[in-house]
Design a protein around this motif. Structure first.
Motif, PDB file in Angstrom:
ATOM      1  N   CYS A  11      15.872  41.131  43.496  1.00 30.14           N
ATOM      2  CA  CYS A  11      17.903  40.999  42.824  1.00 30.14           C
ATOM      3  C   CYS A  11      17.462  38.830  43.419  1.00 30.14           C
ATOM      4  N   LEU A  12      16.764  39.429  44.295  1.00 28.86           N
ATOM      5  CA  LEU A  12      16.962  38.208  45.666  1.00 28.86           C
ATOM      6  C   LEU A  12      16.174  36.721  45.018  1.00 28.86           C
ATOM      7  N   TYR A  13      14.864  36.966  45.142  1.00 25.00           N
ATOM      8  CA  TYR A  13      14.100  36.348  43.931  1.00 25.00           C
ATOM      9  C   TYR A  13      14.340  35.728  42.336  1.00 25.00           C
ATOM     10  N   ARG A  14      15.150  36.773  41.345  1.00 28.77           N
ATOM     11  CA  ARG A  14      15.633  36.910  39.897  1.00 28.77           C
ATOM     12  C   ARG A  14      17.253  35.629  40.235  1.00 28.77           C
ATOM     13  N   ILE A  15      17.153  35.986  41.156  1.00 27.89           N
ATOM     14  CA  ILE A  15      19.034  34.794  41.578  1.00 27.89           C
ATOM     15  C   ILE A  15      18.035  33.325  42.455  1.00 27.89           C
ATOM     16  N   TRP A  16      17.654  33.496  43.370  1.00 29.10           N
ATOM     17  CA  TRP A  16      16.932  32.405  43.713  1.00 29.10           C
ATOM     18  C   TRP A  16      15.671  32.178  42.608  1.00 29.10           C
ATOM     19  N   GLU A  17      15.437  32.131  41.168  1.00 28.59           N
ATOM     20  CA  GLU A  17      14.602  31.353  40.545  1.00 28.59           C
ATOM     21  C   GLU A  17      15.994  30.514  39.549  1.00 28.59           C
ATOM     22  N   VAL A  18      16.823  31.416  39.381  1.00 30.19           N
ATOM     23  CA  VAL A  18      17.698  31.061  38.421  1.00 30.19           C
ATOM     24  C   VAL A  18      18.007  29.385  39.272  1.00 30.19           C
ATOM     25  N   LEU A  19      18.956  29.827  40.971  1.00 28.52           N
ATOM     26  CA  LEU A  19      19.494  28.902  41.210  1.00 28.52           C
ATOM     27  C   LEU A  19      19.059  27.477  41.394  1.00 28.52           C
ATOM     28  N   ASN A  20      17.677  28.057  41.790  1.00 28.87           N
ATOM     29  CA  ASN A  20      16.938  26.094  41.898  1.00 28.87           C
ATOM     30  C   ASN A  20      16.733  25.558  41.136  1.00 28.87           C
ATOM     31  N   ARG A  21      16.905  26.294  39.681  1.00 27.34           N
ATOM     32  CA  ARG A  21      16.132  25.212  38.872  1.00 27.34           C
ATOM     33  C   ARG A  21      17.450  23.972  38.241  1.00 27.34           C
ATOM     34  N   LEU A  22      17.062  22.839  38.309  1.00 29.59           N
ATOM     35  CA  LEU A  22      18.166  21.755  38.737  1.00 29.59           C
ATOM     36  C   LEU A  22      18.549  21.719  37.019  1.00 29.59           C
ATOM     37  N   HIS A  79      25.268  43.318  52.717  1.00 28.26           N
ATOM     38  CA  HIS A  79      24.594  42.366  53.397  1.00 28.26           C
ATOM     39  C   HIS A  79      23.914  41.732  52.388  1.00 28.26           C
ATOM     40  N   LEU A  80      23.239  42.233  51.279  1.00 31.71           N
ATOM     41  CA  LEU A  80      23.230  41.738  50.340  1.00 31.71           C
ATOM     42  C   LEU A  80      23.697  41.037  49.500  1.00 31.71           C
TER      43      LEU A  80
END
Length: 718
Positions: free
Chosen positions: A26-37, A121-122
């Motif tokens: 879940c975190l990886y999916r969210i982080w991947e989207v948020l890291n895109r400019l 915590h998530l």
């Protein structure tokens, strides 16, 4: 009363563990989207609303809404109910929005709450990451930089650092001060003389002329807003005339990224940080890495040492060795297999920590020594050392901590009652939930529950055999297996207060130290043979004394058929086989084939029906199972005309013919000796001290079970 777990603590453990495994994805999916400019607010918040339900206990009943700037974002229609949890999103220390997680109908509670600690915590971690995302997007917007549309080229980076500093002066003055201070140091290192005068004007203390108290006069003065702004203006005015715009912007960009990760540095370096806070900091660091934040080398080195001290040991020699072999990333997997309480400050215990270090030493050296690539360690979970005291307090048994000061005769008399108290005690719900997750991770395999004492960090204080170990069979319903594990842990805890370990600690001058005992839960090494479970063989080896002045003894190897508990038998019952570990297999010398042969040689096995260790006569076991035991020719030798000869299963009559446990085939025709010799050589060189290791095999793979300092008086038997 006997142990009982509350229904709400154990409901649907498979669903809960599945959600735990989904959290990383879940975190990886969210982080991947948020890291895109090119990600805008709508896409970011919708992805969060869609990802979170997969990670909770009841995904089909979960709905999520993200509220920001008066707008609501959801993956699907979220009906408001009274069963919800709200997590605030903060930007620059101000409330900016909320994540609302709903259940559409009533669900069983976890310790009185809709969502357990891991789930909450998530939510908190996602809210923190969204806060950074919003802050970054607002900053770009204020700078006039609009993120590119999807599939368009990436926009140029904003390099108007003056606008950036001006914006930060209105939103985050503390960050402005930290950036100004870093820039001032940078200018001084570049040889700018004016930087020294700015530093002098900044000062650390200010004298209060109206205060005659010298101590009070030197107390630090709170910086005013005007002082901070003046300081930053002086610094960046010098920077603008001394450095290029690109250099200033590059420095500011790097320092702002590092500042985002300052939470990690503050947490792991703070000795008062709890285990939960430290674990959250580790996860936060991984998120920073996913964002491409480059941390300074000195911070990473400091973090590395702090993590070793925090989880494994603060003994100086251990830390010096561990930092060469255990990488920072190795802690990511470790923290997933730890059971601890909310405010925990505990460690793994020496047995668990040394095995963890030894396994990484062997992995790192396997490139130089190919024979190490096949060496394994059992899958393990760890209960932290401070859970023992929490267990005592939870059951009003903390007075037992002073049991060690009583006379040994009184301790022996009271121990049966102490053991009974522990058998009927209860465990804190956090431990129960953690162990339920551990069982799902292990699956249907036999387990061993062992004690792991912090006092074993002390030189010459090896606690082998002092605390009980318990076998957990691989069958039964989840609830039955969980109860068996808890009962095993209670027995380990009770054995801390037995007379023998108390006497052992007193003899070594350790009686006044607090005995913090962790618990090591491992997959048992062995195979099923009929109604028994046993390793094909077990053993220990000792080495390194030859090169240490004043220490007697040569490297040796000891093997035993079945469980290694037989090696701790009384001398008259010792049926182990011992060899010297000379440099050439041709020079291997047998030291002892035990005092018993034929009908009197003994072996230890685990009875799967009773889950207890049993001692059997070797020949009796072979009569029933010898033909089913794969590799028996490597363990046994035949006796003909009073001489030992190689064992051949073909034509051997177990009811009539005589045989003897010698391991002659194992020693002379397999790589075992070379593997053990290499393990000892590598570990002794790494630890800079003589060592003893324990190992076992399931008939296919060799497992390292323990790595410890030599027991007092340990020498090869003659």
């Amino acid at each position: 009363m006997p142990f009982t777990a509350r229904k709400e603590d154990l409901v649907q453990p498979e669903t809960r563990v599945s959600a735990e495994r989904e959290q990383v994805n879940c975190l990886y999916r969210i982080w991947e989207v948020l890291n895109r400019l090119d990600t805008d607010f709508e896409e970011a918040f919708t992805v969060v609303a869609k990802a979170i339900p997969v990670c909770v206990r009841f995904p089909d009943l979960c709905r999520v809404r993200v509220i920001y700037a008066g707008q609501t974002f959801a993956a699907e229609k979220a009906v408001e109910t009274s069963w919800f949890y709200g997590q605030e999103i903060r930007v620059q220390n101000r409330a900016a929005g909320n994540i609302l997680v709903y259940y559409t109908q009533e669900v069983p509670l976890v310790s009185g709450a809709l969502f357990d600690d891991n789930e909450r915590h998530l939510f908190e971690m996602i809210a923190v990451r969204l806060g950074h995302f919003i802050e970054h997007r607002e900053l770009l917007r204020n700078l006039g930089h609009i993120p590119p549309k999807k599939k368009e080229s990436t926009a140029q980076r904003p390099n108007d650092w003056r606008t950036l500093i001006a914006l930060l002066r209105n939103t985050n003055l503390d960050l402005v001060f930290r950036l100004s201070h870093k820039m001032l140091v940078h200018l001084r290192l570049r040889g700018m003389a004016e930087a020294d005068s700015i530093m002098e004007r900044l000062g650390v203390h200010a004298e209060r002329e109206d205060d005659d108290d010298a101590t009070t006069a030197m107390m630090p003065v709170q910086r005013s807003r005007e002082d901070t702004i003046t300081f930053s203006e002086d610094v960046f005015r010098l920077a603008s005339t001394s450095l290029s715009d690109d250099e200033v912007f590059t420095c500011l960009h790097r320092w702002m990224q590092e500042d985002k990760c300052s939470y990690f540095a503050r947490t792991i370096s703070n000795p008062d940080s709890t285990l939960r806070e430290t674990i959250d900091a580790i996860r936060f660091l991984s998120h920073c890495a996913a964002q491409g934040v480059e941390l300074s080398d000195w911070l990473l080195k400091a973090a590395h040492v702090h993590l070793i001290q925090r989880f494994l040991s603060d003994q100086l020699e251990f830390v010096k060795i561990a930092k060469d072999y255990i990488a920072k990333d190795d802690f990511y997997d470790l923290i997933r297999r730890m059971v601890y309480l909310q405010g925990s400050h505990g460690k793994l215990g020496a047995k668990g920590a040394r095995l963890f270090l030894a396994s990484h030493i062997l992995q790192k050296k396997s490139g130089e020594h190919p024979e190490l690539r096949k060496i394994k360690t059992p899958k393990s979970w760890y209960i932290t050392t401070d859970c023992l005291f929490a267990f005592l307090c939870y059951n009003n048994l903390e007075d037992l901590m002073d049991q060690k000061y009583k006379k040994l005769d009184q301790v022996r008399q009271e121990y049966p009652l102490v053991a009974q108290f522990f058998r009927h005690a209860q465990f804190p719900p956090e431990i129960v939930r953690g162990l339920a997750m551990a069982l799902d991770d292990f699956g249907d395999v036999p387990l061993v529950v062992r004690g792991s004492s912090l006092l074993e960090d002390q030189l010459g204080a090896e606690f082998s055999g002092k605390y009980v170990s318990r076998f957990i069979p691989p069958y039964g319903r989840k609830q039955e297996r969980l109860k068996a594990v808890l009962d095993g842990i209670a027995e380990v805890y009770a054995s801390v207060f037995a007379a023998e370990p108390i006497e052992f600690r007193a003899e070594r001058g350790l009686i006044d130290f607090e005995e913090d005992v962790g618990v090591l839960i491992q997959e048992a090494v062995g195979m099923r043979v009929g109604r028994y479970f046993l390793p094909a063989f077990s053993g220990d080896a000792y080495g390194g004394a030859e090169n240490i002045p004043g220490i007697r003894g040569e490297s040796m190897l000891r093997l035993v058929f079945g469980l290694g508990t037989r090696m701790n038998a009384r001398p008259e019952d010792d049926s182990s086989v011992q060899y010297t570990l000379s440099q050439s297999p041709r020079l291997l010398t047998i030291l002892n084939i035990g005092k018993h042969a034929g009908d009197t040689a003994m072996m230890d096995v685990i009875n799967l029906e009773s889950a207890q260790i049993e001692s059997l006569v070797v020949n009796d076991f072979l009569k029933s199972y010898g033909r089913k035991f794969v590799g028996i020719e490597q363990v046994m030798s035949s006796i003909r005309d009073g001489q030992t000869v190689p064992f051949s299963p073909l034509g051997f009559e177990y009811d009539k013919d005589q045989c003897l446990v010698t391991f002659d085939g194992m020693v002379r025709s397999t790589p075992l000796v070379q593997q053990i010799r290499t393990i000892l050589d590598v570990l002794v060189k790494a630890f800079h001290t003589p060592l003893e290791i324990e190992f076992a095999t399931n008939g296919h793979d060799l497992y390292l079970l323990e790595c410890k300092g030599p027991r007092q008086g340990r020498t090869a038997k003659s």
